[in-house]
Write a protein that holds these residues in place. Sequence first.
Motif, PDB file in Angstrom:
ATOM      1  N   ALA A 233       0.934  -1.135   0.176  1.00 18.51           N
ATOM      2  CA  ALA A 233      -0.198  -0.052  -0.049  1.00 18.51           C
ATOM      3  C   ALA A 233       0.907   1.342  -0.035  1.00 18.51           C
ATOM      4  CB  ALA A 233      -0.949  -0.071   1.191  1.00 18.51           C
ATOM      5  N   TYR A 234       0.849   2.029  -1.008  1.00 17.79           N
ATOM      6  CA  TYR A 234       1.626   3.166  -1.297  1.00 17.79           C
ATOM      7  C   TYR A 234       0.929   4.399  -1.232  1.00 17.79           C
ATOM      8  CZ  TYR A 234       4.361   6.615  -4.171  1.00 17.79           C
ATOM      9  OH  TYR A 234       4.826   7.617  -4.681  1.00 17.79           O
ATOM     10  N   GLY A 235       0.941   5.223  -0.414  1.00 22.18           N
ATOM     11  CA  GLY A 235       0.313   6.609   0.004  1.00 22.18           C
ATOM     12  C   GLY A 235      -0.804   6.705   0.726  1.00 22.18           C
ATOM     13  N   GLU A 236      -1.042   7.856   1.082  1.00 20.63           N
ATOM     14  CA  GLU A 236      -1.859   7.794   2.331  1.00 20.63           C
ATOM     15  C   GLU A 236      -3.300   7.216   2.293  1.00 20.63           C
ATOM     16  OE1 GLU A 236      -4.155  11.709   4.888  1.00 20.63           O
ATOM     17  OE2 GLU A 236      -2.800  12.008   3.499  1.00 20.63           O
ATOM     18  N   LEU A 237      -4.077   7.337   1.111  1.00 21.75           N
ATOM     19  CA  LEU A 237      -5.476   6.770   0.912  1.00 21.75           C
ATOM     20  C   LEU A 237      -5.161   5.293   0.657  1.00 21.75           C
ATOM     21  CD1 LEU A 237      -7.032   9.212  -1.655  1.00 21.75           C
ATOM     22  CD2 LEU A 237      -7.790   8.601   0.672  1.00 21.75           C
ATOM     23  N   ALA A 238      -4.286   4.911   0.151  1.00 28.83           N
ATOM     24  CA  ALA A 238      -3.847   3.380  -0.026  1.00 28.83           C
ATOM     25  C   ALA A 238      -3.823   2.657   1.194  1.00 28.83           C
ATOM     26  CB  ALA A 238      -2.645   3.062  -0.647  1.00 28.83           C
ATOM     27  N   GLN A 239      -3.669   3.233   2.518  1.00 31.49           N
ATOM     28  CA  GLN A 239      -3.804   2.686   3.742  1.00 31.49           C
ATOM     29  C   GLN A 239      -5.080   2.228   4.049  1.00 31.49           C
ATOM     30  OE1 GLN A 239      -0.401   2.171   4.610  1.00 31.49           O
ATOM     31  NE2 GLN A 239      -0.176   3.530   2.960  1.00 31.49           N
ATOM     32  N   GLU A 240      -6.066   2.738   3.389  1.00 27.26           N
ATOM     33  CA  GLU A 240      -7.485   2.132   3.560  1.00 27.26           C
ATOM     34  C   GLU A 240      -7.688   0.874   3.037  1.00 27.26           C
ATOM     35  OE1 GLU A 240      -9.810   3.619   5.643  1.00 27.26           O
ATOM     36  OE2 GLU A 240      -8.064   5.203   5.972  1.00 27.26           O
ATOM     37  N   ILE A 241      -6.877   0.733   1.782  1.00 30.60           N
ATOM     38  CA  ILE A 241      -6.972  -0.555   1.116  1.00 30.60           C
ATOM     39  C   ILE A 241      -6.532  -1.751   2.199  1.00 30.60           C
ATOM     40  CG2 ILE A 241      -6.041  -2.009  -0.752  1.00 30.60           C
ATOM     41  CD1 ILE A 241      -5.869   0.415  -2.359  1.00 30.60           C
ATOM     42  N   ALA A 242      -5.232  -1.327   2.790  1.00 35.92           N
ATOM     43  CA  ALA A 242      -4.616  -2.314   3.763  1.00 35.92           C
ATOM     44  C   ALA A 242      -5.535  -2.462   4.942  1.00 35.92           C
ATOM     45  CB  ALA A 242      -3.380  -1.448   4.359  1.00 35.92           C
ATOM     46  N   LYS A 243      -6.175  -1.336   5.346  1.00 34.60           N
ATOM     47  CA  LYS A 243      -7.341  -1.557   6.582  1.00 34.60           C
ATOM     48  C   LYS A 243      -8.444  -2.550   6.025  1.00 34.60           C
ATOM     49  CE  LYS A 243      -6.531   2.807   8.584  1.00 34.60           C
ATOM     50  NZ  LYS A 243      -7.193   4.380   8.905  1.00 34.60           N
ATOM     51  N   GLY A 244      -9.157  -2.349   4.793  1.00 32.84           N
ATOM     52  CA  GLY A 244     -10.003  -3.381   4.349  1.00 32.84           C
ATOM     53  C   GLY A 244      -9.716  -4.726   4.250  1.00 32.84           C
ATOM     54  N   ILE A 245      -8.259  -5.035   3.989  1.00 34.89           N
ATOM     55  CA  ILE A 245      -7.603  -6.288   3.936  1.00 34.89           C
ATOM     56  C   ILE A 245      -7.940  -6.940   5.340  1.00 34.89           C
ATOM     57  CG2 ILE A 245      -5.859  -7.806   3.169  1.00 34.89           C
ATOM     58  CD1 ILE A 245      -5.245  -5.522   0.983  1.00 34.89           C
ATOM     59  N   GLU A 246      -7.101  -6.090   6.324  1.00 35.45           N
ATOM     60  CA  GLU A 246      -6.989  -6.627   7.578  1.00 35.45           C
ATOM     61  C   GLU A 246      -8.210  -6.867   8.193  1.00 35.45           C
ATOM     62  OE1 GLU A 246      -2.828  -4.476   8.758  1.00 35.45           O
ATOM     63  OE2 GLU A 246      -4.642  -3.334   8.877  1.00 35.45           O
ATOM     64  N   ALA A 247      -9.307  -6.219   8.150  1.00 40.27           N
ATOM     65  CA  ALA A 247     -10.522  -6.291   8.683  1.00 40.27           C
ATOM     66  C   ALA A 247     -11.472  -7.539   8.068  1.00 40.27           C
ATOM     67  CB  ALA A 247     -11.488  -5.187   8.391  1.00 40.27           C
ATOM     68  N   HIS A 248     -10.890  -8.333   7.093  1.00 42.38           N
ATOM     69  CA  HIS A 248     -11.499  -9.372   6.467  1.00 42.38           C
ATOM     70  C   HIS A 248     -10.776 -10.643   6.020  1.00 42.38           C
ATOM     71  CE1 HIS A 248     -14.111  -5.934   5.744  1.00 42.38           C
ATOM     72  NE2 HIS A 248     -15.223  -6.743   5.443  1.00 42.38           N
TER      73      HIS A 248
END
Length: 299
Positions: A233-248
């Motif tokens: 995940a590269y960038g500030e908004l991309a961290q939300e991608i990481a959060k979505g993965i981690e939650a599921h």
Amino acid sequence: MSEPGELTVIARIAQVDMAVITNIGLSHIEQLGTQDNIYLEKMSIQDGLKPGGILFLNGDDEWLKRTKARKGFSTVHYGLSESCSYRAADVCTVDGYPSFTAVHGDERVPVRLQVMGAHQILNALVALAVADKSGVPMEEAAKTLSQFTGFEGRQQIYREGGLTIIDDSYNASPVSMKAAIDILVSMKPADSCTEGRRIAVLADMKELGEHAPRFHYEIGEYLAELPVDMVVAYGELAQEIAKGIEAHTGGISIYRVSDKEELTAFLDRELKTGDSVLFKGSNSMKLGEVVKHVRQYHH
């Protein structure tokens, strides 16, 4: 177009004979506010359509399948559904590349593409429809279309030093990012003797407005259901991608990087023979420069 009113100006300058609308997505929602506004703005291309002109619409898109052109223009729907006047049938994938039969009336033309991704079927189909309406036989158009290999930064496939590199770095929206991830999932390793990993390097998607964090999080949810081994995940908004993965899911390795130099250094250390790696993000994130470095490093 990206701002309200832009397409009317451009269309009137161009004075087009035919217009194609491929979908009503979320690109430029930051400037246009709602998907309904995006729909209205795209439909304004008719402001520059010549009398008797043709409007080609994706008959599988929820916003477009019931849409008709304004009075004085004709409408052509294309897609997979039976109601479309140009239809793709017998859809399948051969060595990762889509093939289908283009159907129009009693005519049936086999088509095999040299660009990856199921979404390319509809792009190819409307290209054939435009060709047919322009007097080019579909069979002849299909032969030429089979030679098309895409453009730099848009789903280009490179095999370098045992790696499979998917360069889709030119731009990104939620729809196109999911399509690119699907291509990554479909890939076979460049080195047939190595199982390899599927790695997604995903950067920020810009111009998505106040709901941008949610759209990125939903990409993470989408990824969580797929056989991807690693996400960078590269960038500030991309961290939300990481959060979505981690939650599921806990099955995908996640690495977070904040700048291009850190990303490049990480990939130099991490990438191994047999890996398939996707690069996807908005053009302003400059992932194309990272792709060039990786190709040179592993050449």
